[in-house]
Every structure is written in C-alpha cells, then in structure tokens.
Write a protein that holds these residues in place. Structure first.
Motif, PDB file in Angstrom:
ATOM      1  N   ARG A 130       0.821  -1.207   0.000  1.00 60.45           N
ATOM      2  CA  ARG A 130       0.000   0.000   0.000  1.00 60.45           C
ATOM      3  C   ARG A 130       0.864   1.269   0.000  1.00 60.45           C
ATOM      4  O   ARG A 130       0.551   2.252  -0.684  1.00 60.45           O
ATOM      5  CB  ARG A 130      -0.919  -0.009   1.215  1.00 60.45           C
ATOM      6  CG  ARG A 130      -2.082  -1.003   1.083  1.00 60.45           C
ATOM      7  CD  ARG A 130      -2.853  -1.152   2.370  1.00 60.45           C
ATOM      8  NE  ARG A 130      -4.066  -1.952   2.182  1.00 60.45           N
ATOM      9  CZ  ARG A 130      -4.713  -2.566   3.153  1.00 60.45           C
ATOM     10  NH1 ARG A 130      -4.287  -2.467   4.417  1.00 60.45           N
ATOM     11  NH2 ARG A 130      -5.797  -3.278   2.893  1.00 60.45           N
ATOM     12  N   ALA A 134       0.927   4.184  -2.839  1.00 58.97           N
ATOM     13  CA  ALA A 134       0.656   5.567  -2.436  1.00 58.97           C
ATOM     14  C   ALA A 134       1.771   6.507  -2.905  1.00 58.97           C
ATOM     15  O   ALA A 134       1.505   7.650  -3.308  1.00 58.97           O
ATOM     16  CB  ALA A 134       0.493   5.653  -0.927  1.00 58.97           C
ATOM     17  N   LEU A 137       1.436   6.703  -6.878  1.00 63.29           N
ATOM     18  CA  LEU A 137       0.142   7.126  -7.410  1.00 63.29           C
ATOM     19  C   LEU A 137       0.143   8.542  -7.997  1.00 63.29           C
ATOM     20  O   LEU A 137      -0.381   8.753  -9.096  1.00 63.29           O
ATOM     21  CB  LEU A 137      -0.916   6.999  -6.305  1.00 63.29           C
ATOM     22  CG  LEU A 137      -2.380   6.971  -6.746  1.00 63.29           C
ATOM     23  CD1 LEU A 137      -2.647   5.746  -7.611  1.00 63.29           C
ATOM     24  CD2 LEU A 137      -3.287   6.954  -5.511  1.00 63.29           C
ATOM     25  N   GLU A 172      -7.992  -0.364  -4.318  1.00 64.30           N
ATOM     26  CA  GLU A 172      -8.318   0.400  -3.108  1.00 64.30           C
ATOM     27  C   GLU A 172      -7.797   1.834  -3.215  1.00 64.30           C
ATOM     28  O   GLU A 172      -8.489   2.790  -2.861  1.00 64.30           O
ATOM     29  CB  GLU A 172      -7.691  -0.266  -1.883  1.00 64.30           C
ATOM     30  CG  GLU A 172      -8.338  -1.561  -1.446  1.00 64.30           C
ATOM     31  CD  GLU A 172      -7.559  -2.224  -0.320  1.00 64.30           C
ATOM     32  OE1 GLU A 172      -6.524  -1.636   0.106  1.00 64.30           O
ATOM     33  OE2 GLU A 172      -7.966  -3.299   0.136  1.00 64.30           O
ATOM     34  N   ALA A 173      -6.554   1.956  -3.697  1.00 66.18           N
ATOM     35  CA  ALA A 173      -5.934   3.283  -3.768  1.00 66.18           C
ATOM     36  C   ALA A 173      -6.654   4.184  -4.761  1.00 66.18           C
ATOM     37  O   ALA A 173      -6.900   5.365  -4.485  1.00 66.18           O
ATOM     38  CB  ALA A 173      -4.463   3.139  -4.156  1.00 66.18           C
ATOM     39  N   GLU A 177      -8.997   7.595  -4.001  1.00 64.14           N
ATOM     40  CA  GLU A 177      -8.523   8.869  -4.535  1.00 64.14           C
ATOM     41  C   GLU A 177      -9.656   9.710  -5.114  1.00 64.14           C
ATOM     42  O   GLU A 177      -9.669  10.930  -5.005  1.00 64.14           O
ATOM     43  CB  GLU A 177      -7.470   8.603  -5.612  1.00 64.14           C
ATOM     44  CG  GLU A 177      -6.849   9.855  -6.183  1.00 64.14           C
ATOM     45  CD  GLU A 177      -5.922   9.544  -7.341  1.00 64.14           C
ATOM     46  OE1 GLU A 177      -4.734   9.861  -7.230  1.00 64.14           O
ATOM     47  OE2 GLU A 177      -6.392   8.986  -8.347  1.00 64.14           O
TER      48      GLU A 177
END
Length: 203
Positions: A130, A134, A137, A172-173, A177
C-alpha cells in the motif's frame, strides 16, 4: 662452501624465483579468502564456496574450511537469510517471492529460504504494498484509469507481489482517490477477477 651454495642451503634469498618457495597450504589459503570476504560483510556458505571455487580451491578443502566456519558461527545461512529478508523488505519493499528468488541466487537452501520468509509478517507485506502504491500514485494522475492500474500493478509485480494482492491494493488506492464512473469501476472489477484467477493458477 661458496656463497651461492650456502644461501641455497639456508633457504631462498631475496629475489629468488617463486618456484623456490613451497606452495602455500590450501586450507590456509581458503581460510584467508573466506576471512577476507567476511571482512566486507556477511556471506552465505554458497557465496563463499563460489569464491573459493573461482580461486582454484578444491571442493573438499573448501568444505572442510566452510564446515569449520559454520561451527564457530562465522557463517550462518539461517541468520543471514532472516536478516536479509527484513532488511531488503524494509529498504526496497520486496515481497516474499522476490526475496526468495534473491536468497536462492546466493546459494541458500530451500529449507532455510522458507524459514526466513516465514519471518515476514503478511500484514507488513500488505502495508508495504500500500505504501509503494501511495508513493507512486501521484505520478500517474495524467493517465487514464486503465493505464494507471496496469502501471501500478506492474510495479508491485516486479517487486514480487502476487497479482491478486497487487490488484486489490491498486484498486483500493484508486477508489479512495476519487469517485469512479461506471466504466472505470467495471474495468477495475473485471481486471481484479482476471488477476485473482491468474494468481490462483500460478500458486
């Protein structure tokens, strides 16, 4: 007795050829090579064996020296591997698959590799995945959701994460967002299923 004969009888003189000097003890040479390698940092038995072989040390001599080094704990593949897993995961974010591949490349046995990988907490592995996403991203924001997804999943795959875990983390990310439209959400859900199925087949 002449000077030259007296020098010959007493031993080699300065400037005499290497042929006049007895060959060094192979065990002493092997021990010296290993100590020199270990002075630069921890090494596995397999790594040291490879260096000794390149230096022309016979396998039986190498085994004798390496056995002794293990007895006195100068060489400890289990401790090396456990430390390697924790250090490389923390510094590079590598997952179990990649870490296992690297340890095998250093000559560590499968049993020792398996034990070392067990020390990596699955929750820590997920948290690292994760964190990697992050960090990456923001640099993908100009891309469409499909391109972003494939780029981020590919990044995690290169670090040894399974397709299923990579897809879930990326999904998920992206979902966190922004609000996804129907087409974007459908794409992510479809790709999630594809990668999860592929991961199950490969395991």
């Amino acid at each position: 007795m002449s000077l030259s004969r007296r020098a010959s009888a007493d031993g080699p003189t300065a400037g005499s050829s290497a042929d006049d000097v007895p060959d060094a003890d192979p065990v002493d040479v092997a021990r010296s090579v290993c100590l020199s390698q270990l002075a630069m940092g921890p090494r596995t038995r397999g790594q040291l064996a490879t260096v000794l072989r390149r230096r022309g040390i016979e396998d039986d001599v190498a085994a004798q020296v390496l056995d002794r080094f293990e007895e006195v704990a100068l060489v400890d593949d289990a401790a090396f591997s456990e430390n390697y897993v924790q250090r490389r995961h923390a510094s590079s974010g590598l997952a179990r698959r990649a870490l296992g591949h690297e340890l095998r490349g250093k000559g560590v046995s499968e049993a020792v590799v398996s034990e070392a990988l067990e020390t990596l907490d699955p929750d820590d592995e997920l948290a690292t995945a994760r964190a990697l996403v992050a960090k990456k991203l923001p640099s993908t924001k100009r891309l469409d959701v499909e391109s972003r997804t494939r780029r981020l999943v590919g990044m995690l795959a290169r670090k040894g994460y399974s397709g299923g875990m990579a897809m879930r983390v990326v999904r998920e990310a992206l979902a966190a967002e922004k609000e996804l439209d129907d087409l974007e959400r459908a794409f992510l859900e479809g790709l999630d299923g594809e990668l999860s199925d592929a991961a199950r087949v490969g395991e």
